[in-house]
Design an enzyme around this catalytic site. Structure first.
Site, PDB file in Angstrom:
ATOM      1  N   ASN A  13       0.852  -1.341  -0.089  1.00  0.00           N
ATOM      2  CA  ASN A  13       0.176   0.102   0.041  1.00  0.00           C
ATOM      3  C   ASN A  13       0.995   1.190  -0.046  1.00  0.00           C
ATOM      4  OD1 ASN A  13      -1.837   2.045   0.683  1.00  0.00           O
ATOM      5  ND2 ASN A  13      -2.377   1.312   2.520  1.00  0.00           N
ATOM      6  N   TRP A  14       0.943   1.938  -1.129  1.00  0.00           N
ATOM      7  CA  TRP A  14       2.022   2.912  -1.225  1.00  0.00           C
ATOM      8  C   TRP A  14       1.299   4.297  -0.751  1.00  0.00           C
ATOM      9  CZ3 TRP A  14       3.647   2.242  -7.129  1.00  0.00           C
ATOM     10  CH2 TRP A  14       4.409   1.133  -7.381  1.00  0.00           C
ATOM     11  N   LYS A  15       0.126   4.472  -0.408  1.00  0.00           N
ATOM     12  CA  LYS A  15      -0.444   5.557   0.374  1.00  0.00           C
ATOM     13  C   LYS A  15      -0.117   6.787  -0.373  1.00  0.00           C
ATOM     14  CE  LYS A  15      -0.176   3.229   4.786  1.00  0.00           C
ATOM     15  NZ  LYS A  15      -0.266   3.221   6.325  1.00  0.00           N
ATOM     16  N   HIS A  98      -9.607   1.271   4.535  1.00  0.00           N
ATOM     17  CA  HIS A  98      -8.172   1.562   5.364  1.00  0.00           C
ATOM     18  C   HIS A  98      -8.530   2.295   6.801  1.00  0.00           C
ATOM     19  CE1 HIS A  98      -3.973   2.499   6.454  1.00  0.00           C
ATOM     20  NE2 HIS A  98      -3.814   1.360   5.886  1.00  0.00           N
ATOM     21  N   GLU A 100      -6.738   4.728   7.924  1.00  0.00           N
ATOM     22  CA  GLU A 100      -6.645   6.034   7.820  1.00  0.00           C
ATOM     23  C   GLU A 100      -7.896   6.475   7.015  1.00  0.00           C
ATOM     24  OE1 GLU A 100      -3.072   5.339   5.620  1.00  0.00           O
ATOM     25  OE2 GLU A 100      -2.207   4.901   7.484  1.00  0.00           O
ATOM     26  N   GLU A 170      -6.169  -5.170  10.432  1.00  0.00           N
ATOM     27  CA  GLU A 170      -4.993  -4.023  10.613  1.00  0.00           C
ATOM     28  C   GLU A 170      -5.330  -3.459  11.951  1.00  0.00           C
ATOM     29  OE1 GLU A 170      -2.764  -3.000   6.645  1.00  0.00           O
ATOM     30  OE2 GLU A 170      -4.350  -1.471   6.865  1.00  0.00           O
ATOM     31  N   GLY A 176       2.017   1.781  10.996  1.00  0.00           N
ATOM     32  CA  GLY A 176       3.262   2.879  10.848  1.00  0.00           C
ATOM     33  C   GLY A 176       3.902   3.342  12.085  1.00  0.00           C
ATOM     34  N   SER A 216       2.847  -2.494  10.298  1.00  0.00           N
ATOM     35  CA  SER A 216       4.428  -2.709  10.490  1.00  0.00           C
ATOM     36  C   SER A 216       5.061  -4.130  10.154  1.00  0.00           C
ATOM     37  CB  SER A 216       4.613  -2.213  11.877  1.00  0.00           C
ATOM     38  OG  SER A 216       4.386  -1.103  12.322  1.00  0.00           O
ATOM     39  N   GLY A 237       2.624  -1.347   4.404  1.00  0.00           N
ATOM     40  CA  GLY A 237       2.759   0.072   3.969  1.00  0.00           C
ATOM     41  C   GLY A 237       4.169   0.667   3.891  1.00  0.00           C
ATOM     42  N   GLY A 238       4.875   1.115   4.946  1.00  0.00           N
ATOM     43  CA  GLY A 238       6.168   1.580   4.762  1.00  0.00           C
ATOM     44  C   GLY A 238       7.098   0.773   4.215  1.00  0.00           C
TER      45      GLY A 238
HETATM   46  P1  PGA Z   1       2.741   0.134   7.705  1.00  0.00           P
HETATM   47  O1  PGA Z   1       1.054   0.283   7.084  1.00  0.00           O
HETATM   48  O2  PGA Z   1       3.096  -1.354   7.173  1.00  0.00           O
HETATM   49  O3  PGA Z   1       3.518   1.007   7.468  1.00  0.00           O
HETATM   50  O4  PGA Z   1       2.179  -0.248   9.085  1.00  0.00           O
HETATM   51  C1  PGA Z   1       0.269  -0.871   6.776  1.00  0.00           C
HETATM   52  C2  PGA Z   1      -1.104  -0.249   6.338  1.00  0.00           C
HETATM   53  O5  PGA Z   1      -1.457   0.712   6.689  1.00  0.00           O
HETATM   54  O6  PGA Z   1      -1.563  -0.947   5.314  1.00  0.00           O
END
Ligand code: PGA
Length: 259
Positions: A13-15, A98, A100, A170, A176, A216, A237-238
């Protein structure tokens, strides 16, 4: 990792990151690096990069997804993007709900349910995200929160409609933050999700349902997470923005006797 019924899925997930040039470079690296990966691979690129990434991934097994969608098919909805438009640009998948989106953009379970219907109607594979906050976990409300998100988000479908659905667990406190759920915590939540889905729509669906863990995930912890019987993949994500880390995650090594 899952039984043979469930092909593992590693998704990035490149956000809200990456320019077009950066997206193309990363997509090329993912495409090349995915050869020989034990499961499926997908990337969720920003809307702006979907068309260039689709071009890079054309003909490769790496799937492309959007990070969100709007439930109407077309009309005066400035700033929104429909499931049909997402399909048209070359996506096979979309994220929905998600944390967020839930937290920063006030996405309710009712909206999530409409988005899920729109995605399935358009023939997209939806990845429905669920998960509890730290406060909810500390108040012993994790299962209650997951149950409500699943019951409301998945409301009003026939079991056969849901065949393409993927769920991502999640925990919000792990996203994150560098604080990953332990393999036991992940397994406990995934098992609860699978049982809830079985209660809602039957074993036939839930036994084949892929449940990804997100929060994470790194090259260092992916193997132990993927070794859990109900963890069928990862939403990253990251670490998905770092070529080498994501390639290692794609090539996770779950012990052969773990399933
Ligand atoms: P993260 O994000 O791996 O940076 O914790 C995961 C996500 O939000 O899908």
């Amino acid at each position: 990792m899952s039984s043979n019924l469930r092909k593992p899925l590693i998704a990035g997930n490149w956000k809200m990151h990456l320019t077009l040039a950066e997206s193309v470079a990363l997509a090329k690296a993912v495409k090349e690096g995915s050869s020989g990966a034990p499961g499926e691979v997908a990337v969720f690129a920003p809307f702006t990069a979907l068309s260039v990434v689709a071009e890079v991934l054309k003909g490769s097994p790496v799937k492309l997804g959007a990070q969100d969608l709007y439930w109407e098919t077309h009309g005066a909805y400035t700033g929104e993007v429909s499931a049909g438009q997402i399909k048209d640009v070359g996506c096979q998948m979309t994220l929905i709900a998600h944390s967020e989106r839930r937290k920063l953009f006030h996405e309710t379970d009712e909206k999530v349910n409409k988005k899920l219907k729109a995605a399935l109607t358009a023939g997209l594979i939806p990845v429905l995200c669920v998960g509890e906050t730290l406060e909810e976990r500390e108040a012993q409300r994790t299962f209650k929160v997951l149950q409500t998100q699943l019951e409301e988000g998945l409301k009003g479908f026939a079991p056969t409609d849901l065949a393409p659905v993927v769920i991502a667990y999640e925990p919000v406190w792990a996203i994150g933050t560098g604080k990953t759920a332990t393999p036991d915590q992940a397994e406990e939540a995934h098992l609860f999700i699978r049982k809830t889905c079985a209660r809602l729509y039957g074993e036939a669906w839930s036994s084949g349902l892929r449940i990804l863990y997100g929060g994470s995930v790194t090259a260092d912890n992916v193997d132990t997470l993927m070794a859990q019987p109900n963890v069928d993949g990862a939403l990253v994500g990251g670490a998905s923005l770092k070529k080498d880390a994501f390639l290692r995650i794609m090539h996770f090594k779950a012990p052969a006797n773990a399933k």
